[in-house]
Design a protein around this motif. Structure first.
Motif, PDB file in Angstrom:
ATOM      1  N   LEU A  49      20.634  84.494  32.278  1.00  0.00           N
ATOM      2  CA  LEU A  49      19.362  85.029  32.790  1.00  0.00           C
ATOM      3  C   LEU A  49      19.247  84.816  34.301  1.00  0.00           C
ATOM      4  O   LEU A  49      18.213  84.408  34.822  1.00  0.00           O
ATOM      5  CB  LEU A  49      18.155  84.391  32.080  1.00  0.00           C
ATOM      6  N   LEU A  50      20.321  85.115  35.004  1.00  0.00           N
ATOM      7  CA  LEU A  50      20.350  84.882  36.453  1.00  0.00           C
ATOM      8  C   LEU A  50      19.755  86.042  37.244  1.00  0.00           C
ATOM      9  O   LEU A  50      19.507  85.900  38.438  1.00  0.00           O
ATOM     10  CB  LEU A  50      21.791  84.637  36.903  1.00  0.00           C
ATOM     11  N   GLN A  51      19.542  87.182  36.590  1.00  0.00           N
ATOM     12  CA  GLN A  51      19.078  88.359  37.313  1.00  0.00           C
ATOM     13  C   GLN A  51      17.657  88.172  37.846  1.00  0.00           C
ATOM     14  O   GLN A  51      17.336  88.622  38.946  1.00  0.00           O
ATOM     15  CB  GLN A  51      19.129  89.559  36.377  1.00  0.00           C
ATOM     16  N   LYS A  52      16.812  87.502  37.083  1.00  0.00           N
ATOM     17  CA  LYS A  52      15.422  87.357  37.515  1.00  0.00           C
ATOM     18  C   LYS A  52      15.180  86.122  38.379  1.00  0.00           C
ATOM     19  O   LYS A  52      14.084  85.930  38.881  1.00  0.00           O
ATOM     20  CB  LYS A  52      14.500  87.318  36.304  1.00  0.00           C
ATOM     21  N   LYS A  53      16.188  85.287  38.556  1.00  0.00           N
ATOM     22  CA  LYS A  53      16.044  84.112  39.407  1.00  0.00           C
ATOM     23  C   LYS A  53      16.377  84.489  40.846  1.00  0.00           C
ATOM     24  O   LYS A  53      17.296  85.261  41.095  1.00  0.00           O
ATOM     25  CB  LYS A  53      16.973  82.991  38.932  1.00  0.00           C
ATOM     26  N   THR A  54      15.646  83.910  41.772  1.00  0.00           N
ATOM     27  CA  THR A  54      15.871  84.226  43.176  1.00  0.00           C
ATOM     28  C   THR A  54      17.170  83.592  43.653  1.00  0.00           C
ATOM     29  O   THR A  54      17.655  82.620  43.070  1.00  0.00           O
ATOM     30  CB  THR A  54      14.705  83.722  44.039  1.00  0.00           C
ATOM     31  N   SER A  55      17.709  84.140  44.729  1.00  0.00           N
ATOM     32  CA  SER A  55      18.972  83.615  45.259  1.00  0.00           C
ATOM     33  C   SER A  55      18.808  82.197  45.781  1.00  0.00           C
ATOM     34  O   SER A  55      19.722  81.380  45.681  1.00  0.00           O
ATOM     35  CB  SER A  55      19.508  84.527  46.347  1.00  0.00           C
ATOM     36  N   SER A  56      17.633  81.874  46.325  1.00  0.00           N
ATOM     37  CA  SER A  56      17.418  80.509  46.814  1.00  0.00           C
ATOM     38  C   SER A  56      17.358  79.522  45.653  1.00  0.00           C
ATOM     39  O   SER A  56      17.857  78.397  45.760  1.00  0.00           O
ATOM     40  CB  SER A  56      16.131  80.435  47.626  1.00  0.00           C
ATOM     41  N   ARG A  57      16.785  79.954  44.542  1.00  0.00           N
ATOM     42  CA  ARG A  57      16.727  79.089  43.362  1.00  0.00           C
ATOM     43  C   ARG A  57      18.117  78.877  42.779  1.00  0.00           C
ATOM     44  O   ARG A  57      18.486  77.765  42.393  1.00  0.00           O
ATOM     45  CB  ARG A  57      15.806  79.706  42.316  1.00  0.00           C
ATOM     46  N   LYS A  58      18.915  79.940  42.730  1.00  0.00           N
ATOM     47  CA  LYS A  58      20.279  79.825  42.217  1.00  0.00           C
ATOM     48  C   LYS A  58      21.131  78.961  43.128  1.00  0.00           C
ATOM     49  O   LYS A  58      21.999  78.220  42.670  1.00  0.00           O
ATOM     50  CB  LYS A  58      20.904  81.212  42.062  1.00  0.00           C
ATOM     51  N   ARG A  59      20.884  79.015  44.412  1.00  0.00           N
ATOM     52  CA  ARG A  59      21.625  78.190  45.368  1.00  0.00           C
ATOM     53  C   ARG A  59      21.273  76.716  45.199  1.00  0.00           C
ATOM     54  O   ARG A  59      22.122  75.838  45.321  1.00  0.00           O
ATOM     55  CB  ARG A  59      21.323  78.668  46.784  1.00  0.00           C
ATOM     56  N   ARG A  60      20.011  76.426  44.895  1.00  0.00           N
ATOM     57  CA  ARG A  60      19.596  75.040  44.633  1.00  0.00           C
ATOM     58  C   ARG A  60      20.255  74.482  43.377  1.00  0.00           C
ATOM     59  O   ARG A  60      20.497  73.285  43.277  1.00  0.00           O
ATOM     60  CB  ARG A  60      18.081  74.963  44.458  1.00  0.00           C
ATOM     61  N   LEU A  61      20.526  75.357  42.418  1.00  0.00           N
ATOM     62  CA  LEU A  61      21.111  74.915  41.157  1.00  0.00           C
ATOM     63  C   LEU A  61      22.624  74.778  41.226  1.00  0.00           C
ATOM     64  O   LEU A  61      23.241  74.368  40.252  1.00  0.00           O
ATOM     65  CB  LEU A  61      20.745  75.907  40.047  1.00  0.00           C
ATOM     66  N   LEU A  62      23.225  75.092  42.348  1.00  0.00           N
ATOM     67  CA  LEU A  62      24.664  74.951  42.506  1.00  0.00           C
ATOM     68  C   LEU A  62      25.051  73.476  42.595  1.00  0.00           C
ATOM     69  O   LEU A  62      24.223  72.617  42.856  1.00  0.00           O
ATOM     70  CB  LEU A  62      25.130  75.641  43.795  1.00  0.00           C
ATOM     71  N   GLY A  63      26.305  73.225  42.391  1.00  0.00           N
ATOM     72  CA  GLY A  63      26.828  71.896  42.666  1.00  0.00           C
ATOM     73  C   GLY A  63      26.797  70.957  41.490  1.00  0.00           C
ATOM     74  O   GLY A  63      26.252  71.248  40.428  1.00  0.00           O
TER      75      GLY A  63
END
Length: 65
Positions: free
Chosen positions: A33-47
């Protein structure tokens, strides 16, 4: 004769043990469900982050050491 404790295979796939007996894990909510998440939120979830002290006591029981 006592049986050898086996490692929980699900824990072995989700956590990695470091040399200092700490555990590493991925952050949650990044699987689908990554389509509705913002790119900044997905970047925070990295790592990869270290597991906290409360959760690490539970994770230690899953590993056979």
């Amino acid at each position: 004769m006592k049986k050898k404790c086996k490692t929980r295979r699900s824990a072995l796939k989700r956590y990695k043990k470091t040399a200092t007996n700490k555990f590493l894990r991925r952050k949650s909510f990044k699987g689908h469900l990554l389509q509705k998440k913002t790119s900044s939120r997905k970047r925070r979830l990295l790592g990869i982050i270290t597991v906290g002290t409360t959760e690490s006591t539970i994770v230690k029981k899953f590993f056979n050491n």
